[in-house]
Design an enzyme around this catalytic site. Structure first.
Site, PDB file in Angstrom:
ATOM      1  N   ASP A 123       0.798  -1.054   0.000  1.00 46.22           N
ATOM      2  CA  ASP A 123      -0.050  -0.052  -0.038  1.00 46.22           C
ATOM      3  C   ASP A 123       0.875   1.207  -0.057  1.00 46.22           C
ATOM      4  O   ASP A 123       1.944   1.174   0.378  1.00 46.22           O
ATOM      5  CB  ASP A 123      -0.798   0.001   1.154  1.00 46.22           C
ATOM      6  N   GLU A 124       0.283   2.333  -0.615  1.00 48.72           N
ATOM      7  CA  GLU A 124       0.829   3.754  -0.452  1.00 48.72           C
ATOM      8  C   GLU A 124       2.334   3.792  -0.653  1.00 48.72           C
ATOM      9  O   GLU A 124       3.056   4.287   0.010  1.00 48.72           O
ATOM     10  CB  GLU A 124       0.518   4.224   1.239  1.00 48.72           C
ATOM     11  N   VAL A 125       2.717   3.296  -1.833  1.00 51.69           N
ATOM     12  CA  VAL A 125       3.977   3.612  -2.423  1.00 51.69           C
ATOM     13  C   VAL A 125       4.206   5.042  -3.118  1.00 51.69           C
ATOM     14  O   VAL A 125       3.195   5.056  -4.107  1.00 51.69           O
ATOM     15  CB  VAL A 125       4.376   2.469  -3.382  1.00 51.69           C
TER      16      VAL A 125
END
Ligand code: ACM
Length: 661
Positions: A311-313
């Site tokens: 997630d959330e790269v």
């Protein structure tokens, strides 16, 4: 004489005289007349398959029954099941490593003389024993289990609780008591979020700097991990580890900066949010490291599934590094999303090589990945439906975020097969495996985490286990309170920590007035708190906002009084709240921790005063002057807003009273 069962129709649940406090509600239940007394002669007898896990379950069951009733019931199971109060009949052994979809069904028949629990496998017995405990209640003469005939099985095979132990450290005791709570409400997957920017929490023998440099000394040894996995298995719960890559990986990069996309001086991240440090997807070193690491963890965690986060790269390092941009050009990867997909494909091959199925947050969804991966949907139900259409299995977590501080009634109505998933075909729907409650740890510590998880998680557990038609909110709340009390016996601290945290403020003064105030407050959610204060990992979570519970039961019950205009009771509550501010003066004078809450208490008093004045107008059948009305409406609108990260939960009810004038 045959006894005619009283079939429980869901729509009539609320009308039944003796509704059992079962949660989750069973797939099929018939209430029978009578009750099975519980006393010291209670004995369990096995007929059929037996093993160590079943005997341990029986031992815990007797211990729990003793605690629940206060009756010391000796633990001496009888070999002769005909003599037993509760006969347990299991057909066969369970899987050596609990499998997704392993049979959890059971049948429980309780009559006035005898109870019989039967199941194809041990998981069904575990689930049925929890049901039995919930049937036991005090009666006029004795403790007894309500007579029932239950045939039960889960609606979804994957019913999880996700716990972040990175942002705030959660010792083994916290993990274990929450796993025990999960078992009580028939959840079956503990998703252990073991690494993030703020901490790396497992011992690696292959890469020891991970825990040495990435954890502040707060990590689980491999021995402790094995112990937790065994503890969960005893309770029919799978343990799925998550190691979040390639983003959310500051704590790894502190230890092994070679993993980073960019050179730099890295530190464990102390703040909350999404950060730049990201693993380098272009270097073979990264994959060799992860191959070795995942190989080590694949042995430590026996479950078939392995969560790689994803997630959330934010991709800032990928966009700014020459060698990464060159790599993307050479490999015809047009943007960060394609580079992330390239990384995931490489990781998927590694995870598969080590005998596991890969799981990740919904950002990893990409049609090029093999269909055996599992997508955990957190940004909305749409990605779950999309995954299912593309042929992927998925889980719902969007809507089940406990840090969004929604009341149980809201969480309860979130259904993995509604919204975008409602239009899926039957085949696609079968790919929706269930859901997971998420407990992120920005604003919880070992002290208050239970109070955020429980009892709300029990309502979601019902959504994931029970037939979809079970959705009566009043019935849910009534049962939830009883289940919540029973969780105390498992060592959960959602009730006890409230008291101890309030006592910390009261400095020896009577805690009661503080409790009156705290009982009608609830905390702001993750976003609201992050916007209000500059929090770090070291910020003490010892303020009133950390003590108050995510949902005010008092305010909910007060709202019901207002709905039915029970004027004497409304007046009694309002008087209590109006006068409470004066009673709090001694405590306010003593504790610096409460300085910020002085105004909150004054506001509660003023809100209550307005409510009392409104009641007077109602009692006298008079309309208030327009100026009074306008002034109170403005005050109440303001009082409804967040202050000191807190909400006063009764304000909407007072607004309702005033609006009716
Ligand atoms: C997530 O909440 N970042 C999965």
């Amino acid at each position: 004489m045959t006894i005619k069962p009283l079939m429980v129709l869901l729509s009539t649940v609320a009308l039944l005289p003796a509704q059992p406090n079962l949660m989750p509600w069973p797939a099929k239940i018939a209430l029978m007349p009578g009750r099975l007394p519980i006393d010291q002669s209670f004995r369990v007898g096995f007929s059929g398959y037996q093993d160590q896990r079943l005997r341990a379950a029986e031992y815990r069951f007797i211990a729990h029954l003793s605690m629940q009733t206060g009756i010391p019931i000796p633990h001496s199971s009888t070999g002769d099941s005909a003599q037993a109060t509760l006969e347990i009949q299991c057909e066969h052994a369970g899987e050596p490593v609990q499998k997704l979809g392993e049979d959890e069904s059971y049948r429980l028949d309780v009559s006035e003389k005898h109870a019989r629990l039967s199941a194809p496998g041990p998981l069904g017995i575990l689930r049925g024993l929890e049901t039995f405990l919930q049937l036991v209640e005090p009666g006029a003469q004795n403790f007894a289990a309500l007579a029932v005939s239950i045939e039960d099985k889960p609606r979804f095979p994957w019913r999880g609780l996700h716990l972040d132990v990175s942002r705030h450290w959660m010792p083994v005791a916290v993990v274990k008591r929450n796993i025990a709570g999960m078992a009580a409400v028939k959840l079956n997957v503990f998703h252990w979020h073991l690494s993030d920017d703020q901490g790396f929490r497992v011992e690696s023998k292959r890469y020891p700097k991970l825990q040495q440099m990435g954890s502040d000394g707060q990590y689980y040894t491999q021995e402790e991990v094995r112990d937790v996995v065994a503890f969960a298995r005893e309770r029919g719960i799978r343990v799925v580890p998550e190691f979040d890559i390639p983003g959310h990986s500051s704590s790894w990069i502190v230890a092994y900066p070679e993993l980073a996309s960019a050179a730099g001086d890295y530190e464990i991240e102390r703040k909350w949010g999404v950060f730049d440090p990201t693993m380098d997807p272009t270097r073979e070193y990264t994959y060799e490291f992860l191959d070795n690491f995942i190989g080590e963890m694949a042995e430590l965690f026996p479950d078939r599934f392995f969560h790689i986060g994803g997630d959330e790269v934010n991709g800032k390092q990928w966009k700014s590094e020459r060698h990464i941009l060159d790599f993307m050009r050479e490999h015809k990867l047009k943007d960060n999303q394609e580079l992330h997909a390239y990384f995931n494909k490489r990781i998927q091959a590694i995870v598969t090589k080590h005998g596991k199925r890969m799981e990740g947050w919904d950002e990893i969804l990409n049609p090029d990945l093999p269909k055996d991966i599992v997508i955990q949907s957190w940004r909305g139900q749409k990605s779950l439906a999309e995954a299912a259409r593309l042929g992927y299995s998925g889980l719902l977590s969007s809507g089940y975020y406990l840090d969004h501080i929604e009341p149980a009634a809201v969480l309860y109505m979130v259904d993995p097969l509604e919204k975008e998933s409602a239009s899926l075909t039957a085949e696609e729907k079968a790919r929706v495996l269930g859901g997971e409650v998420c407990m992120w740890a920005e604003y919880v510590t070992a002290e208050n985490v239970d109070s955020r998880i429980w009892p709300r998680t029990a309502a979601i557990a019902e959504r994931l286990w029970s037939p979809s038609e079970v959705r009566d909110i009043a019935s849910m709340y009534r049962r939830l309170e009883v289940v919540s009390q029973n969780l105390d016996y498992l060592g959960l601290t959602h009730h006890s920590s409230y008291r101890t945290m309030l006592e910390r403020f009261s400095a020896g003064e009577p805690v009661e007035p503080l409790k009156v105030l705290a009982d009608v407050l609830y905390p702001g959610n993750l976003g609201q708190r992050t916007r209000t204060h500059k929090y770090t990992q070291q910020t003490p979570l010892n303020r009133l906002v950390d003590a108050v519970r995510p949902e005010s039961r008092t305010a909910r019950e007060f709202a019901a009084l207002v709905d039915r205009m029970d004027k004497p009771q409304i007046r009694a509550w309002l008087t209590l709240w109006r006068d409470n501010d004066a009673k709090l003066k001694p405590i306010f004078g003593k504790s610096f921790l409460l300085t910020e809450d002085v105004q909150v208490s004054k506001d509660l008093s003023q809100v209550a005063t307005i409510g009392l004045e409104a009641l007077d107008y109602i009692d006298h059948g008079k309309r208030p002057p327009a100026a009074w009305l306008a002034q109170q409406k403005v005050f109440l609108e303001n009082a409804r807003k967040i202050r000191q990260e807190l909400f006063i939960a009764i304000v909407p009810s007072i607004q309702k009273l005033v609006a009716g004038l």
